[in-house]
Design a protein around this motif. Structure first.
Motif, PDB file in Angstrom:
ATOM      1  N   GLU A 224      17.304 -56.271 -28.462  1.00 47.82           N
ATOM      2  CA  GLU A 224      16.662 -57.286 -29.134  1.00 47.82           C
ATOM      3  C   GLU A 224      15.388 -57.864 -28.680  1.00 47.82           C
ATOM      4  O   GLU A 224      14.325 -57.972 -29.286  1.00 47.82           O
ATOM      5  N   PHE A 225      15.226 -57.525 -27.276  1.00 47.56           N
ATOM      6  CA  PHE A 225      14.008 -58.099 -26.544  1.00 47.56           C
ATOM      7  C   PHE A 225      13.674 -56.948 -25.794  1.00 47.56           C
ATOM      8  O   PHE A 225      13.947 -56.793 -24.662  1.00 47.56           O
ATOM      9  N   PRO A 226      12.861 -55.818 -26.311  1.00 43.63           N
ATOM     10  CA  PRO A 226      12.640 -54.430 -25.606  1.00 43.63           C
ATOM     11  C   PRO A 226      11.552 -54.891 -24.358  1.00 43.63           C
ATOM     12  O   PRO A 226      11.749 -53.866 -23.373  1.00 43.63           O
ATOM     13  N   GLN A 227      11.063 -56.089 -24.154  1.00 45.04           N
ATOM     14  CA  GLN A 227      10.255 -56.007 -22.851  1.00 45.04           C
ATOM     15  C   GLN A 227      11.136 -56.549 -21.998  1.00 45.04           C
ATOM     16  O   GLN A 227      10.366 -57.233 -21.021  1.00 45.04           O
ATOM     17  N   SER A 228      12.360 -56.328 -21.709  1.00 47.68           N
ATOM     18  CA  SER A 228      13.325 -57.161 -20.789  1.00 47.68           C
ATOM     19  C   SER A 228      13.038 -56.138 -19.778  1.00 47.68           C
ATOM     20  O   SER A 228      12.903 -54.739 -19.655  1.00 47.68           O
ATOM     21  N   THR A 229      13.273 -56.653 -18.465  1.00 50.27           N
ATOM     22  CA  THR A 229      13.583 -56.342 -17.065  1.00 50.27           C
ATOM     23  C   THR A 229      14.822 -56.825 -16.595  1.00 50.27           C
ATOM     24  O   THR A 229      15.014 -57.878 -16.462  1.00 50.27           O
ATOM     25  N   HIS A 230      15.689 -55.797 -16.153  1.00 52.00           N
ATOM     26  CA  HIS A 230      16.881 -56.108 -15.499  1.00 52.00           C
ATOM     27  C   HIS A 230      16.824 -55.997 -13.969  1.00 52.00           C
ATOM     28  O   HIS A 230      16.299 -55.053 -13.355  1.00 52.00           O
ATOM     29  N   ILE A 231      17.265 -56.948 -13.327  1.00 50.80           N
ATOM     30  CA  ILE A 231      17.041 -57.246 -11.782  1.00 50.80           C
ATOM     31  C   ILE A 231      18.544 -57.465 -11.375  1.00 50.80           C
ATOM     32  O   ILE A 231      19.210 -58.261 -11.644  1.00 50.80           O
ATOM     33  N   HIS A 232      19.022 -56.764 -10.629  1.00 45.03           N
ATOM     34  CA  HIS A 232      20.420 -56.662  -9.814  1.00 45.03           C
ATOM     35  C   HIS A 232      20.168 -57.233  -8.526  1.00 45.03           C
ATOM     36  O   HIS A 232      19.551 -56.428  -7.609  1.00 45.03           O
ATOM     37  N   LEU A 233      20.823 -58.442  -8.315  1.00 46.75           N
ATOM     38  CA  LEU A 233      20.975 -59.028  -6.534  1.00 46.75           C
ATOM     39  C   LEU A 233      22.081 -58.680  -6.053  1.00 46.75           C
ATOM     40  O   LEU A 233      23.137 -58.749  -6.550  1.00 46.75           O
ATOM     41  N   VAL A 234      21.761 -58.061  -4.882  1.00 43.54           N
ATOM     42  CA  VAL A 234      23.199 -57.600  -3.894  1.00 43.54           C
ATOM     43  C   VAL A 234      23.252 -58.497  -2.860  1.00 43.54           C
ATOM     44  O   VAL A 234      22.028 -58.556  -1.985  1.00 43.54           O
ATOM     45  N   TRP A 235      24.324 -59.158  -2.633  1.00 40.78           N
ATOM     46  CA  TRP A 235      24.369 -59.927  -1.232  1.00 40.78           C
ATOM     47  C   TRP A 235      25.877 -59.751  -0.702  1.00 40.78           C
ATOM     48  O   TRP A 235      26.924 -59.901  -1.462  1.00 40.78           O
ATOM     49  N   SER A 236      25.986 -59.350   0.522  1.00 36.45           N
ATOM     50  CA  SER A 236      27.385 -58.977   1.166  1.00 36.45           C
ATOM     51  C   SER A 236      28.337 -60.052   1.090  1.00 36.45           C
ATOM     52  O   SER A 236      29.466 -59.968   1.199  1.00 36.45           O
ATOM     53  N   GLY A 237      27.710 -61.421   1.035  1.00 35.42           N
ATOM     54  CA  GLY A 237      28.425 -62.681   1.130  1.00 35.42           C
ATOM     55  C   GLY A 237      29.163 -62.933  -0.094  1.00 35.42           C
ATOM     56  O   GLY A 237      29.706 -64.178  -0.235  1.00 35.42           O
ATOM     57  N   ALA A 238      28.564 -62.694  -1.339  1.00 35.48           N
ATOM     58  CA  ALA A 238      29.122 -62.923  -2.553  1.00 35.48           C
ATOM     59  C   ALA A 238      30.413 -62.606  -2.802  1.00 35.48           C
ATOM     60  O   ALA A 238      31.006 -61.756  -2.318  1.00 35.48           O
ATOM     61  N   VAL A 239      31.186 -63.582  -3.504  1.00 34.54           N
ATOM     62  CA  VAL A 239      32.537 -63.486  -3.787  1.00 34.54           C
ATOM     63  C   VAL A 239      32.795 -62.378  -5.084  1.00 34.54           C
ATOM     64  O   VAL A 239      32.284 -62.715  -6.192  1.00 34.54           O
TER      65      VAL A 239
END
Length: 164
Positions: free
Chosen positions: A128-143
């Motif tokens: 729907e929105f081709p100008q999108s940017t996907h960022i994935h955040l990684v943190w070892s303390g996440a549940v």
């Protein structure tokens, strides 16, 4: 409009914090869940996003009556996607397309979506929105959230950010 699609390695990874750092306009797929649950159970503050409230407040009258706000949001949200996996992301895309936002769309503007948890959500918003940017955040303390596709989301992200 450019969408910043934020996914993460689990609950508490910092998705909302990153979204607020990158954009003054942050939207959430959970906003639709909160709206619908607010109509069904108006005595609860579905907009309260503190971890303590979501994890300690039990919702009377939902399911077994022993589920917390967080558990109800997950259960209700997943249930609405049973027959239509894109239910929540469709609602968000429609709101964005229909101009139901409180900001000017003049020029280039970034909107962060802070809670992408499934591949189908990323795919739908990118279509729907081709100008999108996907960022994935990684943190070892996440549940870890076993009902979500965090590993697959990391694999398809445009950027992977490691949180210290």
């Amino acid at each position: 409009m450019r969408l910043l699609l934020i996914s993460g390695s689990g609950n508490g990874a910092g998705k909302s914090t990153l979204a607020r750092t990158l954009s003054r306009e942050v939207w959430s797929l959970a906003g639709g869940i909160r709206d619908e649950l607010g109509e069904l159970y108006p005595t609860y503050n579905w907009r309260n996003t503190t971890q303590a409230y979501k994890d300690s407040t039990v919702v009377d009258g939902y399911g077994s009556g022993k589920l917390t706000v967080r558990q109800v949001m997950i259960d209700y949200g997943q249930g609405r996607c049973t027959d239509r996996p894109t239910y929540w992301v469709d609602k968000l895309a429609d709101r964005l397309k229909l101009g139901q936002y409180a900001f000017s769309m003049t020029g280039t503007y970034a909107v962060a979506v802070d809670d992408c948890r499934k591949l189908v959500e990323i795919e739908r918003l990118r279509t729907e929105f081709p100008q999108s940017t996907h960022i994935h955040l990684v943190w070892s303390g996440a549940v870890h959230e076993p009902q979500y596709e965090n590993d697959q989301l990391e694999a398809v992200a445009d950027y992977v950010v490691l949180r210290r």
